[in-house]
Design an enzyme around this catalytic site. Structure first.
Site, PDB file in Angstrom:
ATOM      1  N   CYS A  29      22.892 -39.763 -81.285  1.00 35.21           N
ATOM      2  CA  CYS A  29      23.532 -39.776 -79.959  1.00 35.21           C
ATOM      3  C   CYS A  29      23.406 -38.423 -79.273  1.00 35.21           C
ATOM      4  O   CYS A  29      23.257 -38.335 -78.056  1.00 35.21           O
ATOM      5  CB  CYS A  29      25.013 -40.120 -80.080  1.00 35.21           C
ATOM      6  SG  CYS A  29      25.403 -41.567 -81.074  1.00 35.21           S
ATOM      7  N   CYS A  82      28.006 -39.601 -77.709  1.00 35.77           N
ATOM      8  CA  CYS A  82      28.680 -40.253 -78.828  1.00 35.77           C
ATOM      9  C   CYS A  82      30.098 -40.638 -78.396  1.00 35.77           C
ATOM     10  O   CYS A  82      30.646 -40.078 -77.445  1.00 35.77           O
ATOM     11  CB  CYS A  82      28.691 -39.330 -80.045  1.00 35.77           C
ATOM     12  SG  CYS A  82      29.011 -40.171 -81.625  1.00 35.77           S
ATOM     13  N   ASP A  83      30.715 -41.568 -79.123  1.00 41.72           N
ATOM     14  CA  ASP A  83      31.910 -42.264 -78.643  1.00 41.72           C
ATOM     15  C   ASP A  83      32.997 -41.372 -78.049  1.00 41.72           C
ATOM     16  O   ASP A  83      33.501 -41.635 -76.958  1.00 41.72           O
ATOM     17  CB  ASP A  83      32.523 -43.078 -79.779  1.00 41.72           C
ATOM     18  CG  ASP A  83      31.656 -44.254 -80.184  1.00 41.72           C
ATOM     19  OD1 ASP A  83      30.544 -44.383 -79.649  1.00 41.72           O
ATOM     20  OD2 ASP A  83      32.081 -45.043 -81.044  1.00 41.72           O
ATOM     21  N   GLU A  93      38.602 -45.512 -87.611  1.00 42.20           N
ATOM     22  CA  GLU A  93      37.883 -46.672 -87.095  1.00 42.20           C
ATOM     23  C   GLU A  93      37.263 -47.421 -88.266  1.00 42.20           C
ATOM     24  O   GLU A  93      36.694 -46.797 -89.159  1.00 42.20           O
ATOM     25  CB  GLU A  93      36.807 -46.169 -86.136  1.00 42.20           C
ATOM     26  CG  GLU A  93      35.916 -47.215 -85.556  1.00 42.20           C
ATOM     27  CD  GLU A  93      34.907 -46.584 -84.607  1.00 42.20           C
ATOM     28  OE1 GLU A  93      35.323 -46.090 -83.546  1.00 42.20           O
ATOM     29  OE2 GLU A  93      33.712 -46.562 -84.950  1.00 42.20           O
ATOM     30  N   SER A 134      35.714 -50.137 -84.136  1.00 43.33           N
ATOM     31  CA  SER A 134      34.556 -49.716 -83.365  1.00 43.33           C
ATOM     32  C   SER A 134      34.356 -50.650 -82.187  1.00 43.33           C
ATOM     33  O   SER A 134      34.763 -51.820 -82.223  1.00 43.33           O
ATOM     34  CB  SER A 134      33.316 -49.750 -84.265  1.00 43.33           C
ATOM     35  OG  SER A 134      32.139 -49.680 -83.498  1.00 43.33           O
TER      36      SER A 134
END
Length: 571
Positions: A54, A127-128, A449, A475
């Site tokens: 990412c 990224c998240d 997560e 997720s």
């Protein structure tokens, strides 16, 4: 170009006057000349590095942003910030640091911007937790800013079909169930992630990328451009030059942009695409930075009234690359706006309204993006459930579910490791409600997560035969009857802490119900909670600080009061 000589920028604080001679030396030491020192100074924040695919090409993208800033009359300062990879922290204790990294990123943006008196912020993340963390920092600092999602990876191919990292997770479960071989797993793991970029589906990163456009903090059309496409270079340069126009002009500031209407627009695009449940954690946190009380109940209202029109993985078929070829996120936003599901008058970072920015966007293709009249679901892709088991609410992604009702006995685990071992060894039965507690923001701490467990269940062919409930997170790639963010969490004495094996749990995610309850009286629940011993708080380091300050998930798991006060010498 605007004449800078008659305008005092806030960055003048660091170089102007007799006592700032040494500061000027530092700027000269960075390779500037005397004229360049007097330009507006812009922090270019990115999460580039080698922690994840990412992040792999974000520094390269930042260089194009720096070029655009200089061409627009500014001086760019590259400011890399920390990033924790969800992919490398999955299914072990390292995941405790994933959500915490969101706060570290926002804090880093604030520290650098306020410490150095930057005049503007250009932020790039993929990224998240990068995306919400950077947006939180922009809103907190409230200087002209723009966020650009670094883009998704191109999917891999196995036997002629598109695959991504979730396919590898689910193949692990198939191997454990005897439905796939080790060779199948090796093939999948070697081909599922062939390029740099965020995970390919409508998981957390790509969901928050669309959110950045809906909020008005990102260029319209930016979020779905794949990470490795050449188009990203001019995209970055154009956005940077437009940021300089905002810095030198009178464009709205981030807290003018992130209003209740903008937040509702962001919720709508999440529901319309069956996006990540994590958005319901991040949007209240972004609102918090703007001084707006926007909690899970507010998110739930928008989710319930917005139709699902994006046929996107994991609940649907298509990936970010496909949305790009179908016309980008603006196709979804335009369709929602045309049918009254968005506030078109909300401002964007350009100074134009969202409706103005969406002029000229393409119509839905009918396959990747449906028309509203052909919606996949009239009630959206996500739901908030409430009841005596989760009075503060819990989240479920309903996109792609075959059934919305489930009743079964609780099978209780005190942490993720216990549940992971049980699932790997098939120590559960069809019909069970697998309960994983002590994984909330404070109790974990860090709110882990659990894609690993949910993907294993699907790989074992049990994804639609059991339910899963946790006070931790899932997720954006999770699918199935998986209910997370249960509040209050176990560590706060929530009802989930009172559960025992065999307790009958009832889940009803239909629009007329949206409920989750357990067959226990209030007296029985109170008696059990009074007898329960709760885990001790962590001692030392980052987890101790986080556990001491974090607020409930329904409030966004934020870690400060939201009352950001500027220092006297800041404009």
């Amino acid at each position: 170009m605007t004449d800078n000589t008659k305008r005092r920028f806030r960055s003048a604080t660091i170089y102007d006057g007799l006592v700032r001679a040494t500061t000027r030396s530092f700027l000269l030491g960075l390779g500037m000349d005397d004229d360049e020192i007097q330009r507006p100074h812009i922090g270019v924040f990115h999460t580039g590095g080698e922690m994840s695919p990412c992040n792999a090409n974000l520094r390269e993208q930042a260089q194009h942003a720096k070029t655009g800033i200089y061409a627009g009359g500014g001086m760019p300062h590259e400011c890399p910030v920390v990033s924790i990879s969800d992919g490398l922290t999955m299914a072990h204790s390292g995941m405790r640091f994933s959500l915490i990294s969101r706060e570290l990123i926002a804090d880093s943006v604030e520290a650098s911007t306020r410490g150095h008196q930057w005049d503007g912020i250009f932020a790039i993340g993929a990224c998240d937790k990068n995306l919400p963390g950077l947006m939180m920092g922009i809103v907190r600092c409230n200087v002209p800013g723009v966020f650009v999602h670094g883009g998704a990876a191109i999917p891999g191919q196995v036997e002629g079909r598109d695959v991504n990292v979730v396919n590898t997770y689910e193949t692990i479960g198939k191997v454990l169930a005897g439905a796939a071989s080790r060779e199948d797993l090796d093939t999948m793991s070697h081909h599922c992630l062939p390029t740099a970029g965020s995970c390919a589906g409508q998981f957390t990163a790509n969901t928050m990328g669309m959110v950045s456009e809906a909020l008005g903090l990102a260029p319209i059309g930016s979020s779905m451009v794949p990470a490795v496409f050449a188009e990203r270079a001019p995209l970055m340069r154009r956005a940077a030059q437009q940021l300089m126009a905002a810095v030198m002009g009178d464009s709205p500031l981030p807290r003018d942009i992130v209003t209740r209407q903008a937040l509702e627009n962001a919720c709508a695009v999440v529901s319309a695409t069956g996006g990540s449940t994590n958005a319901a954690l991040h949007l209240p946190a972004i609102a918090h930075e703007a001084g707006i009380r926007f909690h899970l109940d507010d998110v739930a209202e928008v989710f319930a009234r917005t139709p699902l029109i994006g046929n996107l993985s994991p609940g649907g078929k298509y990936l970010a690359r496909d949305v790009y070829y179908a016309g980008g996120a603006q196709v979804i936003l335009r369709e929602l706006l045309a049918h009254g599901y968005l506030h078109g008058g909300a401002l964007t970072w350009t100074g134009r309204t969202l409706a103005e920015e969406l002029e000229g966007a393409a119509a839905p293709d009918g396959e990747v993006v449906k028309r509203v009249e052909d919606a996949i679901s009239r009630d959206g892709g996500l739901a908030v459930l409430k009841g005596n088991l989760c009075p503060d609410g819990a989240l479920l992604k309903i996109a792609g579910l075959n059934t919305l009702v489930h009743s079964g006995p609780a099978r209780v685990f005190e942490n993720e490791e216990e549940a992971q071992a049980a699932v790997q060894n098939r120590r559960y039965e069809a019909g069970d409600v697998i309960v994983i507690r002590n994984e909330g923001p404070k109790g974990s701490p860090g709110m882990r997560e659990m894609l690993g467990i949910t993907a294993l269940l699907y790989g074992q062919g049990m994804g639609d035969k059991v339910a899963l409930l946790t006070d931790g997170r899932f997720s954006g790639a999770t699918r199935g009857l998986c209910i997370g963010y249960a509040g209050p969490e176990a560590a706060a004495g929530g009802p989930i802490a009172a559960l025992r094996n065999g307790d009958r749990i009832h889940i009803d995610a239909r629009p007329e119900a949206r409920s989750i309850r357990v067959d226990l009286t209030p007296e029985e629940m109170a008696e059990r909670l009074a007898q329960r011993a709760f885990p001790k708080a962590p001692q030392g380091g980052l987890l101790e600080k986080y556990a001491a300050s974090v607020r409930p998930a329904c409030q966004g798991a934020v870690t400060h009061s939201g009352a950001v006060t500027w220092l006297r010498d800041e404009s």
